[in-house]
Motif scaffolding. Sequence first.
Motif, mmCIF file in Angstrom:
data_model
loop_
_atom_site.group_PDB
_atom_site.id
_atom_site.type_symbol
_atom_site.label_atom_id
_atom_site.label_comp_id
_atom_site.label_asym_id
_atom_site.label_seq_id
_atom_site.Cartn_x
_atom_site.Cartn_y
_atom_site.Cartn_z
ATOM 1 N N PRO A 1 1.011 -1.490 0.175
ATOM 2 C CA PRO A 1 0.558 -0.038 0.018
ATOM 3 C C PRO A 1 1.205 1.394 -0.191
ATOM 4 C CG PRO A 1 -0.087 -1.407 2.239
ATOM 5 C CD PRO A 1 0.735 -1.361 1.406
ATOM 6 N N ASP A 2 2.321 1.241 0.349
ATOM 7 C CA ASP A 2 3.369 2.377 0.341
ATOM 8 C C ASP A 2 3.735 2.111 -1.306
ATOM 9 O OD1 ASP A 2 2.249 3.499 2.979
ATOM 10 O OD2 ASP A 2 3.177 1.335 3.734
ATOM 11 N N ARG A 3 3.178 1.923 -2.157
ATOM 12 C CA ARG A 3 4.680 1.732 -3.028
ATOM 13 C C ARG A 3 4.568 3.026 -4.474
ATOM 14 N NH1 ARG A 3 8.498 -0.305 -6.105
ATOM 15 N NH2 ARG A 3 8.704 0.851 -7.802
ATOM 16 N N GLY A 4 3.249 3.579 -3.557
ATOM 17 C CA GLY A 4 3.320 5.025 -4.021
ATOM 18 C C GLY A 4 4.560 5.898 -3.279
ATOM 19 N N LEU A 5 5.247 5.449 -2.128
ATOM 20 C CA LEU A 5 6.493 6.348 -2.235
ATOM 21 C C LEU A 5 7.186 6.000 -2.635
ATOM 22 C CD1 LEU A 5 6.080 4.918 1.812
ATOM 23 C CD2 LEU A 5 5.314 7.626 1.238
ATOM 24 N N ILE B 1 9.708 9.021 -5.133
ATOM 25 C CA ILE B 1 11.605 9.048 -5.602
ATOM 26 C C ILE B 1 11.880 9.171 -6.680
ATOM 27 C CG2 ILE B 1 13.763 8.144 -4.435
ATOM 28 C CD1 ILE B 1 11.915 6.953 -2.033
ATOM 29 N N LEU B 2 11.149 8.161 -7.821
ATOM 30 C CA LEU B 2 11.891 8.414 -8.819
ATOM 31 C C LEU B 2 11.623 9.254 -9.380
ATOM 32 C CD1 LEU B 2 11.068 3.770 -9.088
ATOM 33 C CD2 LEU B 2 13.302 4.757 -8.920
ATOM 34 N N GLU B 3 10.417 9.588 -9.057
ATOM 35 C CA GLU B 3 10.110 10.655 -9.890
ATOM 36 C C GLU B 3 10.854 11.952 -9.152
ATOM 37 O OE1 GLU B 3 5.233 10.865 -9.963
ATOM 38 O OE2 GLU B 3 5.352 9.309 -10.997
#
Length: 355
Positions: free
Chosen positions: A332-336, A340-342
């Motif tokens: 559920p925290d993959r957006g973090l 970072i990559l963006e």
Amino acid sequence: MTEAPLGLTAELTHRCPLHCPYCSNPLELLQRDQELKTEQWKDILTQARELGVLQVHFSGGEPLGRPDLPELIEHTANLGAYVNLVTSGLGLTESRLDTLVDKGLSHIQLSVQAADAERANKIAGTRAHHHKIVAAELIKRTGMPLSVNVVLHRANHDQLEGIIALAEQMGADRLELANTQYYGWALRNRDQLMPTREQLEKAQPVVRAAIDRLKGKMQVIYVVADYYEEYPKPCMYGWGARQLTIAPDGTVLPCPAASAIETLDLDNATSKSLHEIWYGSESFNAYRGEDWMSDTCRSCDRRGLDHGGCRCQAFLLTGDGAATDPVCKKSPDRGLVDLILEAQAKPGLQFEMRR
């Protein structure tokens, strides 16, 4: 059932002549007066062997900074363990190497920062590259196995072919190309260290070609940059499963970066036996098995493959050591990680250097 450990990483000191921006040691490095004494280390090494440890890796910092290194190697070899030295090569003279070999040293892992002196010295923060070339020559004269370790990041990924050629020139038996893991100083410099997707895509065919070409001559291992992956890497075959690390002050760690988990109560080998710590401590049992896992991991058929991913990475990104590793696409925290990559900085060498 918890099995006996196979390997021990003995961090003899945090003192180091290099200032690498990707260093995973803690930001607060232990000073010389906090380091274990010779007899303390010998007692711990004896306990480790009795516990079942087969391999001991002397590291740091720079373990050559310890004048008692020959005595510790001799003691460990006499216990019947395989002895490996993880070194920058700085300070490794012919006479010192001969002494270490005579005492029972079995293998050396030499770090390299880049393919050429200018880039390598800039990354290391000192003129170290030439010393590494000389160190490799000395090591190969002894007939001892040599591993070359290169931490990959945005500032040296474009030199991958040259790095492989350098390892061949050095006569390496094993080359580990390890993308940066973001702990300690590396986490502070993450925006500058993070390789681009294009760099990683170019790396894959280069590594595959090297593995095929050098088969039987030099083993090539490539550790992926997991922020870009769909699933996390298996962390040390599981938390507290096969390895333990002992910091210069005697703190016993389930993995080399475990001190990053600030909520973990770590034991010290000067106050408890290694047997008690390995089998019964709160820290080593914190993430063993599956009971600690979130529903995301416990319901996943990969839980026996990646063990929920890296606990230290989970804590550093979410503040919860029991969270599913955010690298996982099911987390559920993959957006973090995606953020970072963006938000990567532009390529450059404007690192904050480790002091």
